[in-house]
Write a protein that holds these residues in place. Structure first.
Motif, PDB file in Angstrom:
ATOM      1  N   GLY A   1      17.668  34.745  16.234  1.00 15.93           N
ATOM      2  CA  GLY A   1      18.789  34.818  15.308  1.00 15.93           C
ATOM      3  C   GLY A   1      20.074  34.284  15.901  1.00 15.93           C
ATOM      4  N   PRO A   2      21.014  33.908  15.048  1.00 15.54           N
ATOM      5  CA  PRO A   2      22.243  33.281  15.518  1.00 15.54           C
ATOM      6  C   PRO A   2      23.324  34.275  15.917  1.00 15.54           C
ATOM      7  CG  PRO A   2      22.288  33.413  13.145  1.00 15.54           C
ATOM      8  CD  PRO A   2      20.956  33.977  13.570  1.00 15.54           C
ATOM      9  N   VAL A   3      24.186  33.828  16.804  1.00 14.52           N
ATOM     10  CA  VAL A   3      25.474  34.458  17.046  1.00 14.52           C
ATOM     11  C   VAL A   3      26.503  33.450  16.552  1.00 14.52           C
ATOM     12  CG1 VAL A   3      27.035  35.475  18.737  1.00 14.52           C
ATOM     13  CG2 VAL A   3      24.562  35.636  19.080  1.00 14.52           C
ATOM     14  N   LEU A   4      27.342  33.859  15.588  1.00 13.80           N
ATOM     15  CA  LEU A   4      28.254  32.945  14.901  1.00 13.80           C
ATOM     16  C   LEU A   4      29.706  33.271  15.213  1.00 13.80           C
ATOM     17  CD1 LEU A   4      26.640  33.140  11.342  1.00 13.80           C
ATOM     18  CD2 LEU A   4      26.144  31.446  13.102  1.00 13.80           C
ATOM     19  N   ASP A   5      30.540  32.228  15.277  1.00 12.76           N
ATOM     20  CA  ASP A   5      31.977  32.481  15.396  1.00 12.76           C
ATOM     21  C   ASP A   5      32.564  32.723  14.012  1.00 12.76           C
ATOM     22  OD1 ASP A   5      32.342  30.014  14.144  1.00 12.76           O
ATOM     23  OD2 ASP A   5      33.334  29.066  15.853  1.00 12.76           O
ATOM     24  N   GLN A   6      33.871  32.872  13.918  1.00 15.85           N
ATOM     25  CA  GLN A   6      34.502  33.197  12.644  1.00 15.85           C
ATOM     26  C   GLN A   6      34.567  32.014  11.689  1.00 15.85           C
ATOM     27  OE1 GLN A   6      37.963  35.263  14.602  1.00 15.85           O
ATOM     28  NE2 GLN A   6      37.527  36.830  13.066  1.00 15.85           N
ATOM     29  N   ASN A   7      34.173  30.847  12.151  1.00 15.35           N
ATOM     30  CA  ASN A   7      34.052  29.675  11.271  1.00 15.35           C
ATOM     31  C   ASN A   7      32.598  29.384  10.939  1.00 15.35           C
ATOM     32  OD1 ASN A   7      36.873  28.992  11.086  1.00 15.35           O
ATOM     33  ND2 ASN A   7      36.741  28.310  13.218  1.00 15.35           N
ATOM     34  N   ASN A   8      31.727  30.371  11.203  1.00 17.25           N
ATOM     35  CA  ASN A   8      30.300  30.287  10.893  1.00 17.25           C
ATOM     36  C   ASN A   8      29.574  29.196  11.664  1.00 17.25           C
ATOM     37  OD1 ASN A   8      30.694  32.375   9.077  1.00 17.25           O
ATOM     38  ND2 ASN A   8      31.034  31.000   7.347  1.00 17.25           N
ATOM     39  N   ARG A   9      30.066  28.890  12.856  1.00 15.20           N
ATOM     40  CA  ARG A   9      29.395  27.947  13.741  1.00 15.20           C
ATOM     41  C   ARG A   9      28.578  28.720  14.769  1.00 15.20           C
ATOM     42  NH1 ARG A   9      34.707  24.691  15.518  1.00 15.20           N
ATOM     43  NH2 ARG A   9      35.247  26.900  15.917  1.00 15.20           N
ATOM     44  N   VAL A  10      27.488  28.130  15.223  1.00 18.85           N
ATOM     45  CA  VAL A  10      26.567  28.806  16.129  1.00 18.85           C
ATOM     46  C   VAL A  10      27.061  28.690  17.566  1.00 18.85           C
ATOM     47  CG1 VAL A  10      24.222  28.813  17.069  1.00 18.85           C
ATOM     48  CG2 VAL A  10      24.580  28.458  14.620  1.00 18.85           C
ATOM     49  N   ILE A  11      27.303  29.831  18.197  1.00 20.15           N
ATOM     50  CA  ILE A  11      27.652  29.815  19.620  1.00 20.15           C
ATOM     51  C   ILE A  11      26.438  30.130  20.488  1.00 20.15           C
ATOM     52  CG2 ILE A  11      30.011  30.537  19.107  1.00 20.15           C
ATOM     53  CD1 ILE A  11      29.220  33.285  20.406  1.00 20.15           C
ATOM     54  N   GLY A  12      25.351  30.588  19.861  1.00 24.44           N
ATOM     55  CA  GLY A  12      24.153  30.885  20.634  1.00 24.44           C
ATOM     56  C   GLY A  12      23.048  31.479  19.780  1.00 24.44           C
ATOM     57  N   MET A  13      21.897  31.723  20.411  1.00 27.64           N
ATOM     58  CA  MET A  13      20.723  32.282  19.746  1.00 27.64           C
ATOM     59  C   MET A  13      20.276  33.519  20.516  1.00 27.64           C
ATOM     60  SD  MET A  13      17.103  30.400  18.806  1.00 27.64           S
ATOM     61  CE  MET A  13      16.611  30.050  20.493  1.00 27.64           C
ATOM     62  N   MET A  14      20.195  34.659  19.839  1.00 24.01           N
ATOM     63  CA  MET A  14      19.812  35.908  20.483  1.00 24.01           C
ATOM     64  C   MET A  14      18.415  35.825  21.095  1.00 24.01           C
ATOM     65  SD  MET A  14      21.352  38.798  17.894  1.00 24.01           S
ATOM     66  CE  MET A  14      20.922  37.924  16.390  1.00 24.01           C
ATOM     67  N   THR A  15      18.258  36.504  22.225  1.00 18.16           N
ATOM     68  CA  THR A  15      16.971  36.409  22.908  1.00 18.16           C
ATOM     69  C   THR A  15      16.463  37.733  23.477  1.00 18.16           C
ATOM     70  OG1 THR A  15      15.795  35.314  24.735  1.00 18.16           O
ATOM     71  CG2 THR A  15      18.145  35.613  25.021  1.00 18.16           C
ATOM     72  N   PHE A  16      17.329  38.577  24.086  1.00 20.78           N
ATOM     73  CA  PHE A  16      16.855  39.853  24.605  1.00 20.78           C
ATOM     74  C   PHE A  16      18.013  40.838  24.752  1.00 20.78           C
ATOM     75  CE2 PHE A  16      17.769  37.266  28.374  1.00 20.78           C
ATOM     76  CZ  PHE A  16      18.558  38.106  29.145  1.00 20.78           C
ATOM     77  N   VAL A  17      17.637  42.116  24.966  1.00 20.38           N
ATOM     78  CA  VAL A  17      18.601  43.184  25.221  1.00 20.38           C
ATOM     79  C   VAL A  17      18.381  43.686  26.638  1.00 20.38           C
ATOM     80  CG1 VAL A  17      19.283  45.534  24.607  1.00 20.38           C
ATOM     81  CG2 VAL A  17      18.766  43.879  22.808  1.00 20.38           C
ATOM     82  N   TYR A  18      19.488  43.895  27.349  1.00 22.41           N
ATOM     83  CA  TYR A  18      19.394  44.340  28.742  1.00 22.41           C
ATOM     84  C   TYR A  18      20.682  45.052  29.113  1.00 22.41           C
ATOM     85  CZ  TYR A  18      19.103  43.926  33.878  1.00 22.41           C
ATOM     86  OH  TYR A  18      19.079  44.171  35.228  1.00 22.41           O
ATOM     87  N   GLY A  19      20.564  46.248  29.694  1.00 21.85           N
ATOM     88  CA  GLY A  19      21.736  46.970  30.157  1.00 21.85           C
ATOM     89  C   GLY A  19      22.737  47.296  29.069  1.00 21.85           C
ATOM     90  N   GLY A  20      22.254  47.530  27.851  1.00 22.43           N
ATOM     91  CA  GLY A  20      23.143  47.912  26.763  1.00 22.43           C
ATOM     92  C   GLY A  20      23.863  46.768  26.081  1.00 22.43           C
ATOM     93  N   LYS A  21      23.536  45.535  26.443  1.00 21.74           N
ATOM     94  CA  LYS A  21      24.150  44.374  25.804  1.00 21.74           C
ATOM     95  C   LYS A  21      23.068  43.464  25.248  1.00 21.74           C
ATOM     96  CE  LYS A  21      26.662  43.142  29.451  1.00 21.74           C
ATOM     97  NZ  LYS A  21      26.618  44.293  30.371  1.00 21.74           N
TER      98      LYS A  21
END
Length: 271
Positions: free
Chosen positions: A219-239
Motif C-alpha cells: 500500500g502507498p504512503v501519500l503526501d498531502q498532494n496525493n503523491r507517493v512517497i513510498g510503499m508500505m512493507t513491514f512493521v518493526y519496533g512500533g513503527k
C-alpha cells in the motif's frame, strides 16, 4: 463426491512483521466516499480527493492450491500501486508463494478494485526483488484509473496510508469466486524518518510513526498532494516502514532498461 474447500488467508511475511493491505481503484468512475472508512479527521473536500486518489491502488489477490494439500485454498491479499495503465507495484511477500510455486501446484494472480471486485484482471509477474520486497506485475488489460506520481518525503510531514483487508466490521476479506463488498481504509500519519537506519540489514526505507494493523503490504504512503512517497512493507519496533520512492523508481527504471549484453570473462561463469 464434491470436495469441500477450506479457505486460509495468509498474511505475507518479509522476515519481520509484514503487512498486507487492500486498497481501491475505480474501473469506470471514482469510488464513492461512502465505500471508504476514514480513521482520523478528514474534511469533506479531503475525503473526496482521497476517494479519487484511492482508485490508483488496486487489490492484489493470490489464490493457491498445493499439490500436497488439495483440500485447502491459500490466499495472499495485498495492495498495489498503479504505475501505468497496465502495470502495478506490490510487495514481493504478497506474491512470493505464487512466484515460487512448485510444479504441480495451481495458482491464480489477479488485481481488482474493492469497488468492483467482480471484475478481476489477471496479472503476471514481470520482475521481483526479494531483498527489498518489491514485485512488478503486468495486467492483462488496462485499468480505468490514473497512474501515480512519485515524490520525496520530508521528516515530520503529514502523510496518508490506504488500505486494510478488513472492513469496519472487522471481517477478513477473501477474494474468491464470490466477490464480497468491502471498504478501503484511509489513515492519517506522520513521517518519522525519510531515511530510516534503525533496522539491521535494510536500506532504502523510511518510517511513519503509527504502526498499521496487519494487512497493509504494497500500500502507498501519500503526501498531502496525493503523491507517493513510498510503499508500505513491514512493521518493526512500533513503527511502519515503507520502501522509499527513490528505491521504487530505481526498480521500475531498471525493469524498463534493455538487458545488458553479457560479457565472458576468463575464470568467471556467466548465467
Amino acid at each position: 463426491m464434491q470436495k469441500r474447500w477450506r479457505q486460509v488467508l495468509r498474511l505475507g511475511m518479509s522476515g519481520l512483521i509484514a503487512v498486507s493491505l487492500l486498497a481501491g481503484q475505480g474501473m469506470a468512475a471514482a469510488q464513492s466516499v461512502n465505500t471508504i472508512h476514514f480513521t482520523g479527521y478528514f474534511d469533506k473536500q479531503l475525503r473526496a480527493q482521497l476517494a479519487d486518489t484511492a482508485d490508483s491502488f488496486p487489490v492484489v489477490n493470490v489464490r493457491l492450491v498445493k499439490q500436497d494439500e488439495p483440500d485447502m485454498v491459500y490466499y495472499d491479499v495485498g495492495t498495489s500501486i498503479l504505475i501505468s495503465k497496465d502495470e502495478v507495484l506490490t510487495n514481493y511477500h504478497v506474491v512470493q508463494e505464487f512466484a515460487e510455486m512448485p510444479d504441480g501446484d495451481e495458482g491464480t494472480l489477479t488485481v481488482a478494485s474493492p469497488g468492483h471486485l467482480d471484475r478481476p484482471i489477471k496479472a503476471k509477474i514481470i520482475k521481483t526483488d526479494p531483498v527489498t520486497d518489491m514485485a512488478l506485475l503486468k495486467l492483462e488489460k488496462e485499468m480505468d484509473a490514473e497512474p501515480v506520481t512519485f515524490t520525496t518525503a520530508r521528516d515530520n510531514q503529514i502523510v496518508y496510508t490506504i488500505g486494510f483487508p478488513k472492513n469496519p466490521a472487522g471481517d477478513l476479506v477473501l477474494l474468491d469466486e464470490e466477490f464480497p463488498s468491502t471498504y478501503n481504509t484511509i489513515a492519517k500519519s506522520r513521517v518519522y524518518s525519510n531515511q530510516a537506519s534503525d533496522v539491521p540489514g535494510k536500506k532504502g526505507i523510511g518510517s511513519i510513526v503509527k504502526a498499521m494493523a496487519q494487512g497493509n503490504s504494497g500500500g502507498p504512503v501519500l503526501d498531502q498532494n496525493n503523491r507517493v512517497i513510498g510503499m508500505m512493507t513491514f512493521v518493526y519496533g512500533g513503527k511502519t516502514y515503507y520502501i522509499t520512492s527513490k528505491t521504487l523508481q530505481s526498480f521500475i527504471k531498471d525493469t524498463k532498461s534493455p538487458a545488458k549484453k553479457q560479457i565472458a570473462v576468463a575464470g568467471k561463469v556467466t548465467s
